[in-house]
Design an enzyme around this catalytic site. Sequence first.
Site, PDB file in Angstrom:
ATOM      1  CE  LYS A 181       0.352  -3.474   3.246  1.00  0.00           C
ATOM      2  NZ  LYS A 181      -0.459  -2.710   4.280  1.00  0.00           N
TER       3      LYS A 181
ATOM      4  CB  SER B 233      -7.889  12.649  -1.198  1.00  0.00           C
ATOM      5  OG  SER B 233      -6.923  13.060  -0.262  1.00  0.00           O
TER       6      SER B 233
ATOM      7  CB  THR C 241      -1.914  -1.997   8.418  1.00  0.00           C
ATOM      8  OG1 THR C 241      -2.974  -1.430   9.078  1.00  0.00           O
ATOM      9  CG2 THR C 241      -2.404  -2.266   7.013  1.00  0.00           C
TER      10      THR C 241
ATOM     11  CB  THR D   2      -0.978   0.003   1.194  1.00  0.00           C
ATOM     12  OG1 THR D   2      -0.270  -0.292   2.395  1.00  0.00           O
ATOM     13  CG2 THR D   2      -2.082  -1.018   0.997  1.00  0.00           C
TER      14      THR D   2
ATOM     15  CG  ASN E 297      -0.678   8.319   7.777  1.00  0.00           C
ATOM     16  OD1 ASN E 297      -1.390   7.391   7.457  1.00  0.00           O
ATOM     17  ND2 ASN E 297       0.609   8.180   8.019  1.00  0.00           N
TER      18      ASN E 297
ATOM     19  CD  GLU F  34       1.927   5.182   6.281  1.00  0.00           C
ATOM     20  OE1 GLU F  34       1.141   4.498   5.604  1.00  0.00           O
ATOM     21  OE2 GLU F  34       1.564   5.932   7.199  1.00  0.00           O
TER      22      GLU F  34
END
Length: 414
Positions: free
Chosen positions: A186, A414, A197, A160, A409, A283
């Site tokens: 992942k 979007s 996640t 992702t 985040n 991230e």
Amino acid sequence: MEMSEAALKKIPGGVTAAKGFKAASTAAGIKYKDRKDMAMIYSQAPCRSAGTFTTNVVKAAPVKWDKDQVTGGAAAHAVVINAGIANACTGEEGMAYCSRTAAAAAQVLGIPQESVLVASTGVIGKQLPMDRIEAGVKAMAPLLDGSVQSGTDASRAIMTTDTKNKEVAVQVELGGVQVTIGGMCKGSGMIHPNMCTMLGFVTTDAAISKELLQEALSQDIKDTYNMISVDGDTSTNDTVLVLANGLAGNPEITEKNSDYMAFCKALNYINETLSKKMAGDGEGCTALFEVTVKGAATKDQARVLAKSVITSSLTKAAIFGHDANWGRILCAMGYSGADFDPEKVDLFFESTAGRMQIIKDGVAVDYSEEEATKILSEPEVTAIADIKMGDARATAWGCDLTYDYVKINADYRS
């Protein structure tokens, strides 16, 4: 990594490394327009399955489906994974979609529906576009292949916000027979496992009883996936599955003998490697941050302390700034809930640029800030805290907290 190099041999690949396992991937157009977003793992022989799942009370539909598969006693044959939509907070409709996905795979692969596991990752609250999922399943079946490339492509398709794919494979000798274990995962954000996640898939051609396979996994996640944190958020979708098809032909492991210990060691290597790959790809991050607490009275105490440091936003920000702000580390240890004497703590920083002591017996030593910054500017940075209470130790992995984490985040949907 503490392991006898002779016993474990690292080999290229991931989920297709073990005998009898094939993988495929496709672009189903679930959310992403420009990349593959579905993957399938298939075993030629029926597998024993084991799994560990999120502790979040909000559990995604695939988590419930897989729990039933793992505990239900049916052999496992295939896993279907999609990225883009998590199928979480989707009610009865979401559960029905797991069933439909499994039915589609069962039909094209000629296997029972209850032998299909499913996994989803991505945006929470949206329903899966089942026409695309079913078309993806049909498209992947004829593409199933046991090559390294096929496994690597699958590991890319399940990403992702990950910036790189994550896979690893090793060989180990069990009962005089060469056995292979491979895996892919992942995970980049919403990572604070009690499983994160994060989706992890481990395949092996080892012959091992279902009970011992489950025990090996359940024990090992305590020191691997459950010791990483990117952001303190425990996801709704965390799943790690292990499939064992027995095709290596080793004497089946049915008791905790030396073969079982060797299998556990190899599984630990796979899980720890995948865990570190996730923490190091958090991230927006620029560094993998490792914290080892040693000299603890118990393993549990060491785990709690190491985890507290790794999840401290202030410490993570200091690592991003290459700032040897040791007060934040001591502070995070202090509110962890574990008891220790701060006036006995020794603290060290180390990386490929060197090692230096920052605190001795709870007090700062005379060190060069410049030298410390150099050590903290590497892509992998370690803090070691010795609390001098015993001989237990634990390691946790995380990453620095950067401006980019907030950017990623703030506009994820979007």
